[in-house]
Design a protein around this motif. Structure first.
Motif, PDB file in Angstrom:
ATOM      1  N   THR A   4     -19.550  61.657  45.716  1.00  0.00           N
ATOM      2  CA  THR A   4     -18.247  62.179  45.302  1.00  0.00           C
ATOM      3  C   THR A   4     -18.388  63.551  44.665  1.00  0.00           C
ATOM      4  O   THR A   4     -17.613  64.481  44.950  1.00  0.00           O
ATOM      5  CB  THR A   4     -17.578  61.209  44.309  1.00  0.00           C
ATOM      6  OG1 THR A   4     -17.363  59.947  44.952  1.00  0.00           O
ATOM      7  CG2 THR A   4     -16.244  61.762  43.832  1.00  0.00           C
ATOM      8  N   GLU A   5     -19.389  63.697  43.802  1.00  0.00           N
ATOM      9  CA  GLU A   5     -19.617  64.981  43.138  1.00  0.00           C
ATOM     10  C   GLU A   5     -19.964  66.073  44.138  1.00  0.00           C
ATOM     11  O   GLU A   5     -19.406  67.186  44.100  1.00  0.00           O
ATOM     12  CB  GLU A   5     -20.749  64.840  42.114  1.00  0.00           C
ATOM     13  CG  GLU A   5     -21.068  66.137  41.382  1.00  0.00           C
ATOM     14  CD  GLU A   5     -22.235  65.986  40.419  1.00  0.00           C
ATOM     15  OE1 GLU A   5     -22.653  67.016  39.840  1.00  0.00           O
ATOM     16  OE2 GLU A   5     -22.734  64.854  40.235  1.00  0.00           O
ATOM     17  N   LEU A   6     -20.876  65.776  45.051  1.00  0.00           N
ATOM     18  CA  LEU A   6     -21.291  66.776  46.042  1.00  0.00           C
ATOM     19  C   LEU A   6     -20.142  67.136  46.967  1.00  0.00           C
ATOM     20  O   LEU A   6     -19.964  68.309  47.333  1.00  0.00           O
ATOM     21  CB  LEU A   6     -22.487  66.257  46.839  1.00  0.00           C
ATOM     22  CG  LEU A   6     -23.773  66.014  46.056  1.00  0.00           C
ATOM     23  CD1 LEU A   6     -24.884  65.521  46.975  1.00  0.00           C
ATOM     24  CD2 LEU A   6     -24.210  67.279  45.324  1.00  0.00           C
ATOM     25  N   SER A   7     -19.381  66.133  47.363  1.00  0.00           N
ATOM     26  CA  SER A   7     -18.230  66.386  48.231  1.00  0.00           C
ATOM     27  C   SER A   7     -17.241  67.336  47.562  1.00  0.00           C
ATOM     28  O   SER A   7     -16.726  68.274  48.189  1.00  0.00           O
ATOM     29  CB  SER A   7     -17.544  65.066  48.577  1.00  0.00           C
ATOM     30  OG  SER A   7     -16.380  65.290  49.354  1.00  0.00           O
ATOM     31  N   GLN A   8     -16.992  67.109  46.293  1.00  0.00           N
ATOM     32  CA  GLN A   8     -16.022  67.934  45.566  1.00  0.00           C
ATOM     33  C   GLN A   8     -16.479  69.381  45.434  1.00  0.00           C
ATOM     34  O   GLN A   8     -15.691  70.315  45.632  1.00  0.00           O
ATOM     35  CB  GLN A   8     -15.760  67.323  44.188  1.00  0.00           C
ATOM     36  CG  GLN A   8     -14.961  66.029  44.232  1.00  0.00           C
ATOM     37  CD  GLN A   8     -14.827  65.368  42.870  1.00  0.00           C
ATOM     38  OE1 GLN A   8     -15.498  65.745  41.903  1.00  0.00           O
ATOM     39  NE2 GLN A   8     -13.958  64.364  42.780  1.00  0.00           N
TER      40      GLN A   8
END
Length: 479
Positions: free
Chosen positions: A295-299
């Motif tokens: 989720t963090e990397l996607s954001q």
């Protein structure tokens, strides 16, 4: 019953391993392919799949004499497609025979059945089985690699020589890209014209990059230990100096590293991927990490206008080398589609699982099951020894029952031989168990089996087994 004499050109039903009898044709093997020692066998080309293999004579039956019997006992769409391919082939062959002199049998006599002539690489009869754009067999290195492996290990598998893939929509809403009819004649897949970057050349990444290059992709590589890039540069890869440079130069950048920290550092660290991301650039995280990291990397990637996909892989170093991984993807569907030829090169099957994070969840569950299972197998082997039972006999019995699998056989043989060369690092499966247990905690779901297995792997790590194969968990029980 009189023995049936088969020869080159005959259509047959061939039984290969655990697979049902399948229609094929006896053909001439390549000149450099030696016939396996021992029992008499013929080289058979199977319809529908286009796999080739040496098949023992006792596993072959004439096609026409046993057609009705085989159709009754075998069902399934692919089987019917194979039978249809035979019938279509026969019709075309018959048509060519009748038109060879511009007319049929002038005397009205019934033309005797003749064995079909051998299909050589440049034979016109191959038109029944190939497209005009397909390569001849002799030009396909993957075909020869497959044949050589078959000569060393005859009739042991139906592994495809090369793969074309098709997308199948499932009722669940997920999508599976599965290997369609493989063909030795077809040769390589059509690589994307997009520039590919790859970060991380460990056990899994090395095999993936090798297959991307073999299938004609333009690949730029980077690895924390730069020396690991040398072999791939020799194979035609380009060298990227930093993750940022690779992401900047390439249209699609893959990464495959050891754990969540390494995945974050690769993107967010100095000269990291984020510095090279521009609008439209694609980033695919193939590492097995937790959903929160995804989720963090996607954001952060999408905040820069980039496109994000997670695509962790299920498999081992050997499956990575063979291009037979299972890919679990989630996130941007258009990126998934853009990566089609890449996934074909590295895997046998690929699933699209929806929003980012779903692939991480599914992969952790799969690895939790695998890790727990491996610990249980090791426990069984050591208990057999402790109670005076033969470990080899235990394995022999296990491999004849419902739990028989290549995984069980290979890992147990490794244990009995004391061979713990890593095919999948023990430290990585313990990391996956830990992450799966944490995921269970967040979902308020019990994971007692995984928790118990995790303790065994922690014990194995304390015994300096981290960099050995997961089968080295066995040593936790004997020390």
């Amino acid at each position: 019953m009189a023995a049936v004499h088969l020869r080159i050109g005959d259509l047959v039903w061939g039984k290969l391993g655990r697979y049902p009898p399948w229609p094929g044709k006896i053909v001439s093997p390549p000149k450099d392919l030696k016939k396996p020692r021992g029992k008499k066998c013929h080289f058979v080309k199977f319809f529908g799949t286009e796999d080739h293999a040496w098949i023992k004579v006792e596993q072959l039956k004439p096609y026409h004499a046993h057609k009705e019997e085989m159709i009754k006992i075998n069902k399934g769409k692919r089987f019917q497609q194979a039978v249809d391919a035979v019938e279509d082939f026969l019709k075309k062959a018959k048509g060519k025979e009748q038109n060879s002199d511009g007319k049929g049998d002038s005397k009205g006599k019934k033309t005797p059945n003749k064995p079909l002539k051998i299909l050589e690489e440049d034979d016109e009869d191959l038109s029944a089985l190939k497209d005009p754009s397909e390569k001849p067999v002799k030009d396909d290195p993957h075909f020869h690699h497959f044949l050589l492996s078959q000569s060393e290990k005859p009739a042991s598998s139906m592994e495809p020589i090369s793969k074309r893939l098709k997308i199948i929509e499932e009722a669940t809403g997920s999508t599976s890209i599965q290997a369609a009819d493989s063909t030795a004649i077809n040769g390589s897949i059509t690589p994307t014209d997009k520039r590919i970057g790859f970060l991380g050349l460990g056990l899994m990444g090395s095999g993936i990059v090798s297959n991307l290059l073999k299938m004609g992709h333009v690949v730029t590589v980077w690895n924390r230990t730069a020396e690991k890039c040398d072999l791939f540069i020799q194979e035609g890869a380009r060298l990227g100096r930093t993750p940022a440079e690779v992401a900047s130069l390439c249209d699609i950048t893959f990464s495959c590293v050891s754990d969540p920290k390494a995945a974050r550092d690769l993107v967010l660290g100095p000269s990291g991927v984020l510095q090279g991301i521009r609008p439209g650039k694609c980033y695919i995280e193939m590492s097995t990490v937790d959903p929160e990291t995804i989720t963090e990397l996607s954001q952060v990637i999408t905040s820069r206008g980039g496109r994000f996909l997670e695509a962790p892989v299920a498999g081992s170093q050997q499956l990575s080398n063979d291009g037979m991984l299972v890919i679990l993807a989630a996130g941007d569907r258009t990126v998934y589609e853009d990566c089609s030829s890449c996934f074909q090169a590295m895997g046998k099957t690929s699933f699209f699982l929806g929003e980012a994070g779903n692939a991480a969840r599914m992969m952790l569950i799969l690895n939790m099951v695998q890790g727990s299972f491996m610990a249980t197998i090791a426990e069984g082997l050591t208990l057999a020894q402790a109670t005076g039972q033969s470990q080899q006999t235990f394995l022999d019995i296990l491999c004849q029952g419902q739990m028989a699998s290549t995984f069980v056989d290979q890992k147990c043989q490794n244990i009995l031989q004391g061979n713990f060369k890593p095919d999948y690092y023990l430290k990585h499966i313990q990391k996956d168990l830990r992450l799966a247990i944490s995921m269970g905690d967040m979902a308020n779901h019990p994971t007692p089996m995984a928790a118990a297995a995790n303790e065994v792997y922690k014990r194995a790590k304390a015994l300096d087994q981290s960099d050995n194969d997961i089968s080295a968990v066995y040593r936790a029980y004997i020390h």
